[in-house]
Design an enzyme around this catalytic site. Sequence first.
Site, short mmCIF file in Angstrom:
data_model
loop_
_atom_site.label_atom_id
_atom_site.label_comp_id
_atom_site.label_asym_id
_atom_site.label_seq_id
_atom_site.Cartn_x
_atom_site.Cartn_y
_atom_site.Cartn_z
N GLU A 103 0.85 -1.20 0.00
CA GLU A 103 0.00 0.00 0.00
C GLU A 103 0.88 1.24 0.00
O GLU A 103 1.91 1.28 0.68
CB GLU A 103 -0.88 -0.04 1.25
CG GLU A 103 -1.94 1.02 1.32
CD GLU A 103 -2.84 0.88 2.56
OE1 GLU A 103 -3.25 -0.25 2.89
OE2 GLU A 103 -3.10 1.91 3.18
N ASP A 105 0.31 5.33 0.55
CA ASP A 105 -0.77 6.21 1.03
C ASP A 105 -0.47 7.69 1.04
O ASP A 105 0.57 8.10 1.56
CB ASP A 105 -1.03 5.94 2.54
CG ASP A 105 -1.62 4.61 2.82
OD1 ASP A 105 -2.35 4.12 1.97
OD2 ASP A 105 -1.34 4.07 3.90
N GLU A 107 -2.77 10.59 2.95
CA GLU A 107 -3.99 10.88 3.70
C GLU A 107 -3.93 12.34 4.11
O GLU A 107 -2.91 12.80 4.60
CB GLU A 107 -4.10 10.01 4.96
CG GLU A 107 -4.35 8.55 4.66
CD GLU A 107 -4.61 7.71 5.90
OE1 GLU A 107 -4.88 8.27 6.99
OE2 GLU A 107 -4.56 6.49 5.77
N HIS A 120 -0.33 13.05 5.45
CA HIS A 120 0.21 11.87 6.11
C HIS A 120 0.55 10.86 5.01
O HIS A 120 -0.28 10.62 4.13
CB HIS A 120 -0.90 11.34 7.03
CG HIS A 120 -0.61 10.06 7.70
ND1 HIS A 120 -0.12 9.98 8.98
CD2 HIS A 120 -0.76 8.76 7.29
CE1 HIS A 120 0.02 8.71 9.34
NE2 HIS A 120 -0.36 7.97 8.33
N ASN A 122 2.44 6.91 3.99
CA ASN A 122 2.92 5.64 4.53
C ASN A 122 3.20 4.70 3.36
O ASN A 122 2.65 4.87 2.27
CB ASN A 122 1.88 5.04 5.49
CG ASN A 122 2.49 4.10 6.52
OD1 ASN A 122 3.67 3.76 6.45
ND2 ASN A 122 1.67 3.67 7.46
N ASN A 130 4.08 1.05 9.25
CA ASN A 130 4.97 1.70 10.23
C ASN A 130 6.05 2.54 9.58
O ASN A 130 7.18 2.59 10.06
CB ASN A 130 5.62 0.68 11.16
CG ASN A 130 4.58 -0.07 11.97
OD1 ASN A 130 3.60 0.53 12.42
ND2 ASN A 130 4.76 -1.36 12.13
N ARG A 131 5.73 3.16 8.44
CA ARG A 131 6.72 4.00 7.77
C ARG A 131 6.13 5.39 7.51
O ARG A 131 6.19 5.91 6.40
CB ARG A 131 7.13 3.37 6.45
CG ARG A 131 7.79 2.00 6.59
CD ARG A 131 8.46 1.59 5.29
NE ARG A 131 9.09 0.31 5.40
CZ ARG A 131 8.53 -0.87 5.10
NH1 ARG A 131 7.28 -0.90 4.63
NH2 ARG A 131 9.19 -2.00 5.23
N ASP A 196 -11.55 10.72 16.02
CA ASP A 196 -10.91 10.12 17.20
C ASP A 196 -9.39 10.23 17.14
O ASP A 196 -8.72 10.01 18.14
CB ASP A 196 -11.36 8.65 17.38
CG ASP A 196 -11.15 7.83 16.13
OD1 ASP A 196 -11.15 8.39 15.02
OD2 ASP A 196 -10.97 6.60 16.26
#
Length: 292
Positions: A103, A105, A107, A120, A122, A130-131, A196
């Site tokens: 994946e 990403d 965001e 954001h 990744n 976790n990157r 959240d």
Amino acid sequence: MSSSSLQVVMLLLALFSLSALVAASAGNFGQDFDITWGNDHVKMLDGGRFLTLSLDNTSGSAFQSKNEYLFGRIDMQIKLVSGNSAGTVTTYYLSSQGPNHDEIDFEFLGNLSGDPYIVHTNVFTHGEGNREQQFYLWFDPTKAFHTYSFIWNSQVIMFLVDNIPIRVFNNLKSLGVPFPNSQPMRIYSSLWNADDWATRGGLVKTDWTKAPFIASYRNFEANACVWSSGSSSCVYNSNSLQTNTWQDQALDATGRRRIRWVQKKYMIYNYCTDLKRFPQGLPPECERSKLH
Ligand SMILES: *[C@@H]1O[C@H](CO)[C@@H](O)[C@H](O)[C@H]1NC(C)=O
Ligand SMILES: *[C@@H]1O[C@H](CO)[C@@H](O)[C@H](O)[C@H]1NC(C)=O
């Protein structure tokens, strides 16, 4: 006709044929994508060349590409949710399927009016993420359309904003770092409520009185290799040399200068410098010289 008005006519004709070319090469949301969430919250306009996602207290919305791709350059122009977008997240990413998925990403985390969005990013390889790297932008992404692109070839993944590289993930298989090069990916995008965690770590909640929240899309372009029954065929939609060199594209001197500028001035989080998170040592791809 005076010669100056003739010039104007010729200029208009030239502009017209140029825009026809661009329009013809851009993808069509109706043809190229399926709506996967919030059907009544998605609008297509201009014969499928323009799309909006919306979010309110009843639903968000999402779309995904019909095609799967194995390598390519994907460009999308997006205008993010304006005004008070706190709590909302607009995603735009490539992903394969299955437990060991890959994946890539983007965001976009919304914010209160006037406060900066966070971009954001990744990279997941064989199910492992976790990157994260996060950035502010050097413009207000809600005022106009900007181009967000992925370049993905066998050697490198590049994230670009208005053709400026902000992040590079190199193929370091030789160091044991898995690289996405065998699982075809679809293009995904969604607009959803993530109050959240999204804005100031979840402190600022979505203000539903400001709904509907709307993100707009146009000029999607995939200069990419379409995966179909076990093999791929590459399609070039664009006449631009810039977008057709993705197969062997790497950072050149200009790219290196630009990415340094972005990372110095606008990067706000980098997993590669988060020693607390990796007490056993940083991931192998994090060594400075291997980043770009
Ligand atoms: C959603 O928002 C509308 C308009 O503000 C409001 O009338 C309705 O009560 C809300 N529904 C829920 C489930 O919060
Ligand atoms: C929102 O604005 C605050 C205050 O400027 C900032 O700390 C934060 O990084 C911004 N972005 C998000 C998504 O929280």
